[in-house]
Design a protein around this motif. Structure first.
Motif, PDB file in Angstrom:
ATOM      1  N   GLU A  99      46.489  30.450  31.678  1.00 21.32           N
ATOM      2  CA  GLU A  99      45.098  30.041  31.878  1.00 21.32           C
ATOM      3  C   GLU A  99      44.674  30.246  33.332  1.00 21.32           C
ATOM      4  OE1 GLU A  99      42.572  25.855  31.771  1.00 21.32           O
ATOM      5  OE2 GLU A  99      44.344  26.037  30.480  1.00 21.32           O
ATOM      6  N   TYR A 100      45.554  29.901  34.254  1.00 22.50           N
ATOM      7  CA  TYR A 100      45.278  30.051  35.689  1.00 22.50           C
ATOM      8  C   TYR A 100      45.006  31.511  36.037  1.00 22.50           C
ATOM      9  CZ  TYR A 100      45.937  29.479  40.745  1.00 22.50           C
ATOM     10  OH  TYR A 100      45.764  29.472  42.112  1.00 22.50           O
ATOM     11  N   THR A 101      45.842  32.413  35.515  1.00 23.92           N
ATOM     12  CA  THR A 101      45.677  33.828  35.844  1.00 23.92           C
ATOM     13  C   THR A 101      44.395  34.393  35.233  1.00 23.92           C
ATOM     14  OG1 THR A 101      47.039  34.582  33.971  1.00 23.92           O
ATOM     15  CG2 THR A 101      48.159  34.191  36.065  1.00 23.92           C
ATOM     16  N   LEU A 102      44.087  34.006  34.002  1.00 23.74           N
ATOM     17  CA  LEU A 102      42.845  34.487  33.373  1.00 23.74           C
ATOM     18  C   LEU A 102      41.621  33.989  34.119  1.00 23.74           C
ATOM     19  CD1 LEU A 102      43.801  34.160  29.588  1.00 23.74           C
ATOM     20  CD2 LEU A 102      43.771  36.237  31.005  1.00 23.74           C
ATOM     21  N   PHE A 104      41.525  33.377  37.254  1.00 22.58           N
ATOM     22  CA  PHE A 104      41.456  34.132  38.508  1.00 22.58           C
ATOM     23  C   PHE A 104      40.867  35.525  38.281  1.00 22.58           C
ATOM     24  CE2 PHE A 104      43.282  36.944  41.776  1.00 22.58           C
ATOM     25  CZ  PHE A 104      42.618  36.400  42.863  1.00 22.58           C
ATOM     26  N   TYR A 105      41.258  36.188  37.205  1.00 21.92           N
ATOM     27  CA  TYR A 105      40.681  37.502  36.916  1.00 21.92           C
ATOM     28  C   TYR A 105      39.168  37.384  36.689  1.00 21.92           C
ATOM     29  CZ  TYR A 105      45.559  38.907  36.236  1.00 21.92           C
ATOM     30  OH  TYR A 105      46.901  39.152  36.405  1.00 21.92           O
ATOM     31  N   ARG A 106      38.737  36.322  36.007  1.00 15.05           N
ATOM     32  CA  ARG A 106      37.290  36.093  35.819  1.00 15.05           C
ATOM     33  C   ARG A 106      36.591  35.932  37.170  1.00 15.05           C
ATOM     34  NH1 ARG A 106      38.731  33.563  30.933  1.00 15.05           N
ATOM     35  NH2 ARG A 106      39.198  31.570  31.932  1.00 15.05           N
ATOM     36  N   LEU A 107      37.226  35.191  38.056  1.00 15.22           N
ATOM     37  CA  LEU A 107      36.664  34.989  39.395  1.00 15.22           C
ATOM     38  C   LEU A 107      36.493  36.328  40.107  1.00 15.22           C
ATOM     39  CD1 LEU A 107      35.890  33.049  41.767  1.00 15.22           C
ATOM     40  CD2 LEU A 107      38.325  33.112  42.409  1.00 15.22           C
ATOM     41  N   LEU A 108      37.476  37.196  40.003  1.00 14.37           N
ATOM     42  CA  LEU A 108      37.377  38.510  40.642  1.00 14.37           C
ATOM     43  C   LEU A 108      36.231  39.329  40.047  1.00 14.37           C
ATOM     44  CD1 LEU A 108      41.124  39.563  41.046  1.00 14.37           C
ATOM     45  CD2 LEU A 108      39.599  38.610  42.778  1.00 14.37           C
ATOM     46  N   HIS A 109      36.044  39.254  38.740  1.00 15.78           N
ATOM     47  CA  HIS A 109      34.936  39.980  38.116  1.00 15.78           C
ATOM     48  C   HIS A 109      33.585  39.431  38.580  1.00 15.78           C
ATOM     49  CE1 HIS A 109      37.050  42.766  35.557  1.00 15.78           C
ATOM     50  NE2 HIS A 109      37.877  41.794  35.178  1.00 15.78           N
ATOM     51  N   GLU A 110      33.512  38.127  38.753  1.00 10.36           N
ATOM     52  CA  GLU A 110      32.262  37.504  39.226  1.00 10.36           C
ATOM     53  C   GLU A 110      31.914  37.942  40.649  1.00 10.36           C
ATOM     54  OE1 GLU A 110      32.958  33.314  38.802  1.00 10.36           O
ATOM     55  OE2 GLU A 110      33.049  33.440  36.605  1.00 10.36           O
ATOM     56  N   HIS A 111      32.919  38.321  41.423  1.00 19.18           N
ATOM     57  CA  HIS A 111      32.705  38.732  42.819  1.00 19.18           C
ATOM     58  C   HIS A 111      33.100  40.199  43.036  1.00 19.18           C
ATOM     59  CE1 HIS A 111      32.855  34.343  43.063  1.00 19.18           C
ATOM     60  NE2 HIS A 111      32.112  34.470  44.138  1.00 19.18           N
ATOM     61  N   HIS A 112      33.009  40.981  41.970  1.00 17.57           N
ATOM     62  CA  HIS A 112      33.474  42.366  41.997  1.00 17.57           C
ATOM     63  C   HIS A 112      32.851  43.172  43.138  1.00 17.57           C
ATOM     64  CE1 HIS A 112      34.217  46.502  40.448  1.00 17.57           C
ATOM     65  NE2 HIS A 112      35.332  45.930  40.021  1.00 17.57           N
ATOM     66  N   GLU A 113      31.585  42.924  43.426  1.00 24.83           N
ATOM     67  CA  GLU A 113      30.877  43.732  44.432  1.00 24.83           C
ATOM     68  C   GLU A 113      31.428  43.543  45.848  1.00 24.83           C
ATOM     69  OE1 GLU A 113      29.155  39.743  44.538  1.00 24.83           O
ATOM     70  OE2 GLU A 113      29.595  41.089  42.872  1.00 24.83           O
ATOM     71  N   MET A 126      46.093  45.543  36.948  1.00 24.79           N
ATOM     72  CA  MET A 126      46.653  44.211  37.169  1.00 24.79           C
ATOM     73  C   MET A 126      46.334  43.285  36.001  1.00 24.79           C
ATOM     74  SD  MET A 126      45.869  41.885  40.468  1.00 24.79           S
ATOM     75  CE  MET A 126      46.921  40.515  40.872  1.00 24.79           C
ATOM     76  N   GLU A 127      45.107  43.388  35.538  1.00 28.44           N
ATOM     77  CA  GLU A 127      44.635  42.529  34.445  1.00 28.44           C
ATOM     78  C   GLU A 127      45.243  42.953  33.105  1.00 28.44           C
ATOM     79  OE1 GLU A 127      40.308  40.658  33.295  1.00 28.44           O
ATOM     80  OE2 GLU A 127      40.387  42.595  34.292  1.00 28.44           O
ATOM     81  N   GLN A 128      45.287  44.245  32.862  1.00 32.46           N
ATOM     82  CA  GLN A 128      45.803  44.766  31.593  1.00 32.46           C
ATOM     83  C   GLN A 128      47.235  44.300  31.335  1.00 32.46           C
ATOM     84  OE1 GLN A 128      45.412  49.052  31.078  1.00 32.46           O
ATOM     85  NE2 GLN A 128      47.306  49.115  29.930  1.00 32.46           N
ATOM     86  N   ASP A 129      48.063  44.351  32.369  1.00 33.70           N
ATOM     87  CA  ASP A 129      49.466  43.950  32.222  1.00 33.70           C
ATOM     88  C   ASP A 129      49.717  42.520  32.711  1.00 33.70           C
ATOM     89  OD1 ASP A 129      50.158  46.438  31.142  1.00 33.70           O
ATOM     90  OD2 ASP A 129      50.462  47.296  33.131  1.00 33.70           O
ATOM     91  N   ASN A 130      48.649  41.839  33.077  1.00 31.63           N
ATOM     92  CA  ASN A 130      48.697  40.486  33.641  1.00 31.63           C
ATOM     93  C   ASN A 130      49.897  40.322  34.574  1.00 31.63           C
ATOM     94  OD1 ASN A 130      48.304  37.839  34.331  1.00 31.63           O
ATOM     95  ND2 ASN A 130      47.928  37.140  32.257  1.00 31.63           N
TER      96      ASN A 130
END
Length: 194
Positions: A99-102, A104-113, A126-130
């Motif tokens: 849950e923590y890693t997912l 974090f990936y969401r956070l990165l997408h929210e700040h992708h720019e 990184m996300e595909q293979d977690n």
């Protein structure tokens, strides 16, 4: 310390996490180009790296690997220490690692720019293979080390370090646990003065 430890040590502050995560892709004074809290996360990452590299416990772990891996030993220890954080995650967080890693990936997408191009390119893999979750297993760490070895065009032989991890598992575990308690205290004090 590697990705997972840097993220964890940032606490619950989203921008501090992002800065701490992207720091290796931000050279010199380029950190000043980022929003203040992300910039502070980059600074925190650099302080954590400096503290880690000069710590006697870490040096002991590195010395175990140095005869075979030379200057790559510090990189390997960073990765191995992330394994022990992931493998013992329930001791450090109430949030399950997956849950923590997912999150974090969401956070990165929210700040992708704001992510450096290198991180934007890396993120899908990184996300595909977690990667962060995979650190919890020896096979996952083996995959990470194999990837690092490929990036050095097979010069580092880091892929072989899984053997030392298995042979000296208890020693590395004890060293990580002792060091990480000190690192957490150091990081908390540094965050207060950012």
């Amino acid at each position: 310390m590697n990705f997972l430890a840097h993220i964890y040590l940032s606490g619950e502050d989203p921008e501090l996490k992002i800065g701490n995560f992207i720091a290796d892709s931000v050279k010199g004074k380029k950190f000043l180009d980022y929003p203040e809290r992300i910039s502070q996360g980059i600074t925190l990452h650099r302080k954590i790296d400096s503290y880690t590299d000069s710590h006697d416990i870490v040096k002991k772990s590195v010395s175990r690997l140095f005869p075979k891996y030379r200057h790559y030993s510090t990189v390997i220890v960073d990765i191995l220490y992330d394994h022990f954080l992931a493998a013992n995650w329930a001791e450090y967080s109430d949030v399950p690692l997956e849950e923590y890693t997912l999150d974090f990936y969401r956070l990165l997408h929210e700040h992708h720019e704001v992510l450096p191009k290198q991180i934007q390119t890396l993120l899908p893999y990184m996300e595909q293979d977690n990667w962060l979750l995979s650190y919890a297993s020896i096979s996952g760490i083996g995959n990470v080390l194999a990837g690092m070895n490929r990036r050095t065009k097979n010069r580092s032989k880091m892929n072989l370090a899984v053997t030392e991890l298995e042979e000296h598992y208890t020693d590395f575990d004890i060293e990580f646990r002792s060091f990480f308690e000190e690192l957490k205290l150091y990081t908390k004090s540094e965050i207060k003065i950012l």
